[in-house]
Scaffold this motif. Structure first.
Motif, short mmCIF file in Angstrom:
data_model
loop_
_atom_site.label_atom_id
_atom_site.label_comp_id
_atom_site.label_asym_id
_atom_site.label_seq_id
_atom_site.Cartn_x
_atom_site.Cartn_y
_atom_site.Cartn_z
N GLY A 160 0.81 -1.22 0.00
CA GLY A 160 0.00 0.00 0.00
C GLY A 160 0.84 1.26 0.00
O GLY A 160 0.40 2.31 0.47
N GLN A 165 6.88 7.09 -0.77
CA GLN A 165 6.46 6.75 0.60
C GLN A 165 7.35 5.64 1.17
O GLN A 165 7.70 5.66 2.35
N ARG A 203 0.08 11.74 3.64
CA ARG A 203 -0.56 10.53 3.12
C ARG A 203 -0.22 9.30 3.97
O ARG A 203 -1.07 8.44 4.20
N LEU A 204 1.03 9.24 4.44
CA LEU A 204 1.41 8.14 5.33
C LEU A 204 0.66 8.22 6.65
O LEU A 204 0.29 7.20 7.23
N ALA A 264 -2.81 7.02 6.20
CA ALA A 264 -2.82 5.55 6.09
C ALA A 264 -2.56 4.89 7.45
O ALA A 264 -2.60 3.65 7.55
#
Length: 165
Positions: free
Chosen positions: A44, A49, A84-85, A88
């Motif tokens: 993912g 990332q 974004r990490l 998540a």
């Protein structure tokens, strides 16, 4: 790829795309990104990332500024990656209690656990290259030397440019 131009080669040959080291590196980088895209899909993560996670797995909690230094990224590029990490659930951002201007990036439990699943990534990448470990090590050493030389040339060129203004 054609042979590199020699001093006797016409000047126009120096401007051929397939004689440009920068383009060979660009093409290799794009090819790597394509392989990483497929391999990292199971985790993912995107390739950028993944790089952030590699640094955090190796170094532990870091201020955004130091994380950017490790990755050679400015905060404008790094901040969206970290956000974004965080969305998540892999990292969290926290303001420093000592310096409100400083933001630290910390792995969550889920982010730390992802390291084990990521263990196969380097082996799969190495297999995709078709290079043996010695060849990969030699390539890495040459790229490190190239990066250092270009960094030094950039500093020299910047200083010369400033002097001529």
């Amino acid at each position: 790829m054609t042979a590199s131009p020699t001093p006797k080669t016409a000047a126009a040959d120096w401007l051929r795309l397939d004689n440009q080291v920068c383009f060979a590196l660009h093409a290799a980088s794009r090819a790597f990104n394509g392989v990483y895209r497929v391999i990292l899909k199971d985790l993912g993560l995107t390739y950028p990332q993944y790089l952030v996670m590699l640094v955090l797995w190796e170094q532990g909690d870091l201020p955004v500024k130091q994380l950017g230094e490790h990755l050679r990224l400015d905060s404008g590029t790094l901040s969206p990656l970290v956000k974004r990490l965080e969305a998540a659930g892999l990292v969290r951002r926290e303001r420093s209690a000592r310096d409100e201007r400083s933001v630290w990036v910390r792995l969550t439990e889920e982010g730390a656990e992802l390291r084990e699943r990521a263990g196969e990534v380097p082996r799969r990448i190495a297999a995709a290259t078709g290079f043996d470990p010695a060849e990969i090590g030699e390539l890495r050493e040459r790229l490190d030397r190239l990066t250092a030389a270009l960094d030094a040339a950039s500093v020299t060129t910047s200083a010369q440019s400033a002097e001529s203004e």
